[in-house]
Design a protein around this motif. Sequence first.
Motif, short mmCIF file in Angstrom:
data_model
loop_
_atom_site.label_atom_id
_atom_site.label_comp_id
_atom_site.label_asym_id
_atom_site.label_seq_id
_atom_site.Cartn_x
_atom_site.Cartn_y
_atom_site.Cartn_z
N VAL A 49 0.83 -1.21 0.00
CA VAL A 49 0.00 0.00 0.00
C VAL A 49 0.86 1.26 0.00
CG1 VAL A 49 -1.93 -1.16 1.13
CG2 VAL A 49 -0.21 0.01 2.54
N GLY A 50 2.17 1.09 -0.18
CA GLY A 50 3.05 2.24 -0.27
C GLY A 50 3.36 2.92 1.05
N ALA A 51 3.22 2.19 2.15
CA ALA A 51 3.52 2.76 3.47
C ALA A 51 4.99 2.55 3.81
CB ALA A 51 2.65 2.12 4.54
N GLU A 52 5.59 3.54 4.42
CA GLU A 52 6.98 3.46 4.85
C GLU A 52 7.06 2.90 6.27
OE1 GLU A 52 10.92 6.34 5.47
OE2 GLU A 52 9.01 7.17 4.77
N TYR A 53 7.90 1.89 6.44
CA TYR A 53 8.07 1.28 7.77
C TYR A 53 8.56 2.32 8.77
CZ TYR A 53 10.24 -1.48 11.49
OH TYR A 53 10.63 -1.98 12.72
N VAL A 54 7.93 2.37 9.94
CA VAL A 54 8.32 3.29 11.00
C VAL A 54 9.01 2.51 12.13
CG1 VAL A 54 7.51 4.94 12.73
CG2 VAL A 54 6.49 4.93 10.44
N ARG A 55 8.30 1.55 12.68
CA ARG A 55 8.86 0.72 13.75
C ARG A 55 7.89 -0.42 14.05
NH1 ARG A 55 6.55 1.48 18.85
NH2 ARG A 55 5.31 3.38 19.19
N ASP A 56 8.31 -1.32 14.93
CA ASP A 56 7.42 -2.38 15.40
C ASP A 56 6.62 -1.89 16.60
OD1 ASP A 56 8.47 -4.05 13.51
OD2 ASP A 56 9.74 -5.18 14.88
N VAL A 57 5.45 -2.47 16.79
CA VAL A 57 4.75 -2.29 18.06
C VAL A 57 5.53 -3.07 19.10
CG1 VAL A 57 2.60 -2.71 19.33
CG2 VAL A 57 2.52 -2.05 16.91
N GLU A 58 5.87 -2.44 20.21
CA GLU A 58 6.72 -3.07 21.21
C GLU A 58 5.90 -4.04 22.08
OE1 GLU A 58 10.00 -2.83 21.51
OE2 GLU A 58 9.99 -1.60 19.70
#
Length: 486
Positions: free
Chosen positions: A221-230
């Motif tokens: 969907v063209g989203a840029e990875y930010v981080r994981d849910v901790e």
Amino acid sequence: MSISVMPGERPDRLEEACAVFGVFAPGEDVARLTCFGLQALQHRGQESAGIAVGDGETVMVYKDLGLVTQVFNENALSALRGNVAVGHCRYATAGGGGWECSQPHISAIDDVLIALAHNGTLVNTGAVRARLVGDGVDLRSNTDSEVAAKVIGQETKRTHHLRDGIRSMMQILEGAYAMVVATPVSLYAFRDPNGIRPLCIGKLANGGWVVASETCGLDIVGAEYVRDVEPGEIVRFSADGMHSEQGVPAGKRASCIFEYVYFARPDSVLDGQGVYQSRRDMGRILAQEAPVDADLVMGVPDSGLPAASGYAAESGIPYADGIVKNRYVGRSFIQPTQAMRQNAIRIKLNPLPSVIAGKRLIVIDDSIVRGNTSKKLVAMLKEAGAAEVHLRIVSPEVMWPCFYGIDTDTQDQLIAANMTNEQMCEFIGCDSLAFISLQGLHSAIHANHPGFCDACFSGDYVTDIPAPLQEKGFFEKNRRKFSSIS
């Protein structure tokens, strides 16, 4: 490899429970984005699919049995309008199958509806379910996920805040969960305190937010990875942006190690580690641990292919594609003939005699559970002319059942828990059989943390295992190992 495409048959491998996807993106077609996200995550579950959308006033859900593309068409997606959505595709573990077990599950908080989607399995829902029923809560399925949805609804009524309701659920229920919840106006994502199941956050170019079980769900969907849910974290996405708080204290880090072996797509990144590279390194390490003289190295499609490439590179033995996979065969309700049922492996896999005839083969696969599929595979290869078949497995022997969202048999059905290596080799019919060591598997994964759950190989469970699950899953002699757990 998984060849169970026949109605009523269980696959001879560890199977994932499901995938979750969520999006908060005002002005976007959130149902369509979720549909594409679920298609990217379809490998994690093929029994049912569903999407729930919040439109500012209420939550609407559409779900049914089948693959994502079978469940959703233009009419279904056009009817799901809103700013927030959650989606789910399911492989049945806890609670069995059927439409009632499909997700997202709906729960009412007075006049407000919420929708929940869950990846994982909860281990202590028996007593909680009994309490809910005693309180008059209507449960339409036998799934642990619906129990979680109802607990959130009940606890939110008590505390008057959804975040507190989610936090209470995290304190009450134990096991593995990566969950997303849609309200009419916001999206929530949260994860169990051990971080057993994956869940990541991405951002759309227009500022919207996406949550997915794997990064491949963000990519489509063209989203840029930010981080994981901790682990233990609750994240809320709304018109106010992203807000994070610790729902419950983080425990011992224990990400499922089998995500790297088989579950995750090779183009996903988990905990900072590319899945493809980790599988290639598994093959490389296996070549060091279990060398054998042969003519060709080949992998069982699809998860065995990167590992076979690594094994070939490390051993110096040529790599070849000797097995063709029919990629258009999925789960089917069409009844096969008896002859097809007896030779089910050929519905999905077919050997190339021109490549393998007369050759001594090293065949790389991801796991062996009961051994029946491996036996059929070896027989098929030898019928196609293979002179020798040396089976090499890039996971250790599966000795223990999983209670955290993987569909495994009871211990008495796990071939490695009942046979020696020599006995397994004779049963399967291969010329030699070797598994990667547990240490070797760990060393192939260079994640940004050192904590993994490997209970299916080691018996080292990260949560208490209630007595009813022990009685169902363990040999009697092994129940005493957990006798202090109630």
